[in-house]
Design a protein around this motif. Structure first.
Motif, short mmCIF file in Angstrom:
data_model
loop_
_atom_site.label_atom_id
_atom_site.label_comp_id
_atom_site.label_asym_id
_atom_site.label_seq_id
_atom_site.Cartn_x
_atom_site.Cartn_y
_atom_site.Cartn_z
N GLY A 122 -22.63 65.07 36.09
CA GLY A 122 -21.79 65.76 36.60
C GLY A 122 -21.26 65.40 37.23
O GLY A 122 -20.56 64.30 37.79
N ALA A 141 -13.60 69.66 26.07
CA ALA A 141 -14.72 68.96 25.75
C ALA A 141 -15.20 68.17 24.45
O ALA A 141 -15.49 69.00 23.47
CB ALA A 141 -16.17 69.35 26.61
N VAL A 146 -20.38 71.69 27.68
CA VAL A 146 -20.92 71.70 29.17
C VAL A 146 -21.07 73.25 29.54
O VAL A 146 -20.11 73.83 29.22
CB VAL A 146 -19.71 70.74 29.29
CG1 VAL A 146 -19.51 68.99 29.06
CG2 VAL A 146 -18.73 71.45 29.78
N TYR A 148 -20.03 74.71 33.92
CA TYR A 148 -18.77 74.83 34.33
C TYR A 148 -18.62 75.69 35.46
O TYR A 148 -19.16 76.66 35.07
CB TYR A 148 -17.24 74.83 33.34
CG TYR A 148 -16.93 75.80 32.92
CD1 TYR A 148 -16.19 76.61 33.61
CD2 TYR A 148 -17.32 76.50 31.82
CE1 TYR A 148 -15.63 78.03 33.27
CE2 TYR A 148 -16.93 77.59 31.91
CZ TYR A 148 -15.76 78.73 32.15
OH TYR A 148 -15.06 79.61 31.60
N TRP A 190 -18.00 70.17 36.48
CA TRP A 190 -18.42 70.32 35.06
C TRP A 190 -19.87 69.49 34.72
O TRP A 190 -20.71 68.46 35.65
CB TRP A 190 -17.58 68.84 33.77
CG TRP A 190 -15.91 70.51 33.45
CD1 TRP A 190 -16.21 70.82 32.71
CD2 TRP A 190 -15.14 69.29 34.34
NE1 TRP A 190 -14.70 71.32 32.79
CE2 TRP A 190 -14.48 70.61 33.39
CE3 TRP A 190 -14.47 69.00 35.10
CZ2 TRP A 190 -12.89 70.57 33.98
CZ3 TRP A 190 -12.95 68.61 35.27
CH2 TRP A 190 -12.68 69.60 35.09
N ARG A 191 -20.83 69.68 34.24
CA ARG A 191 -22.24 69.46 33.82
C ARG A 191 -22.95 68.74 32.38
O ARG A 191 -22.32 69.96 31.57
CB ARG A 191 -23.96 70.22 34.84
CG ARG A 191 -24.64 69.15 34.40
CD ARG A 191 -24.98 68.20 34.66
NE ARG A 191 -24.89 69.25 36.73
CZ ARG A 191 -25.51 67.82 37.90
NH1 ARG A 191 -25.32 66.76 37.73
NH2 ARG A 191 -25.17 68.66 38.76
N ASN A 192 -22.78 67.45 31.96
CA ASN A 192 -23.48 67.32 30.32
C ASN A 192 -24.95 67.80 30.20
O ASN A 192 -25.44 66.67 30.92
CB ASN A 192 -22.87 66.32 31.01
CG ASN A 192 -22.94 65.74 28.49
OD1 ASN A 192 -23.41 66.24 28.28
ND2 ASN A 192 -23.45 64.42 28.76
N ARG A 193 -25.24 69.05 30.02
CA ARG A 193 -26.68 68.87 29.22
C ARG A 193 -27.29 68.45 28.04
O ARG A 193 -28.10 68.72 27.91
CB ARG A 193 -26.92 70.54 29.61
CG ARG A 193 -26.42 71.35 31.18
CD ARG A 193 -27.94 70.41 31.90
NE ARG A 193 -27.67 71.08 33.57
CZ ARG A 193 -28.53 70.38 34.38
NH1 ARG A 193 -28.92 69.99 34.18
NH2 ARG A 193 -28.58 71.00 35.78
#
Length: 213
Positions: A122, A141, A146, A148, A190-193
């Protein structure tokens, strides 16, 4: 001496027939006035029929002859006398008026930033914005969606306090505008899951002081 018998009541025209005859006569008279009398006497031809029949040209000729006759009958005009000499007048010199210098409005800032998030990673980008100032933004993205959160934190605010403008999950882009409700930092987390690297490109435009990344 012949005596003519008087007509009976049945032989007299009815009121309806008289009215109809009167209306027809008025319409015929009006038609003749517009198509014949007005073009031939006054060169006024609202329907165009008079010009087709040559009546409008007749009226124009009559008007021209009448104007020439009036011009011939008018008494001669006396010769204009020489103008009196003009005395030069000294005009006071106007003093220049100092105009206030307009203060130009501050130019809006425009920035573009890019960050790459690994799976599970993130990050955030913040703008320093004063209260009631507006910022327009758009981010995309590439590589996957992502999670957010668009939020703001006031200067010297309580620990852990923030105001969220909007948020979402598994989103590939977002755009909009927010107006700061206090002086502070305002921006995005932002977090990349996903299981892939995701590159986020953010574009901002507005009245803000700077960028914190």
């Amino acid at each position: 001496m012949f005596n003519t018998p008087l007509p009976t009541v049945n032989e007299l025209p009815t009121t309806r027939k008289l009215v109809r005859s009167t209306v027809i006569a008025m319409l015929v008279a009006a038609g003749l006035l517009v198509t014949v009398v007005m073009p031939s006497e006054y060169a006024i031809d609202p329907t165009g029929v008079g010009r087709t029949l040559g009546l409008t040209q007749m009226g124009e000729l009559k008007i021209t002859l009448a104007q020439e006759a009036l011009a011939d009958a008018a008494p001669p005009q006396p010769a204009a006398s020489a103008p009196a000499p003009q005395v030069a007048q000294v005009q006071p010199v106007a003093q220049p008026v100092t105009q206030p210098v307009a203060t130009p409005a501050p130019a809006l800032k425009t920035d573009q930033m890019t960050v790459t998030l690994k799976p599970g990673e993130g990050t955030e980008i913040k703008l320093e914005v004063l209260k009631d100032k507006a910022v327009s933004y758009e981010w995309t993205a590439a590589g996957g969606p992502v999670n957010y959160d668009t939020h703001g934190e006031p200067y010297n605010g309580e620990k852990g306090y923030f105001h969220s403008y909007n948020k979402g999950k598994q989103v590939k882009s977002d755009k909009g505008e927010f107006t700061a409700i206090f002086d502070g930092t305002h921006g995005w987390f932002w977090r990349n899951r996903s299981t892939n690297d995701v590159t986020i490109t953010l574009k901002t435009s507005g009245d803000y002081l700077g960028v914190k990344q």
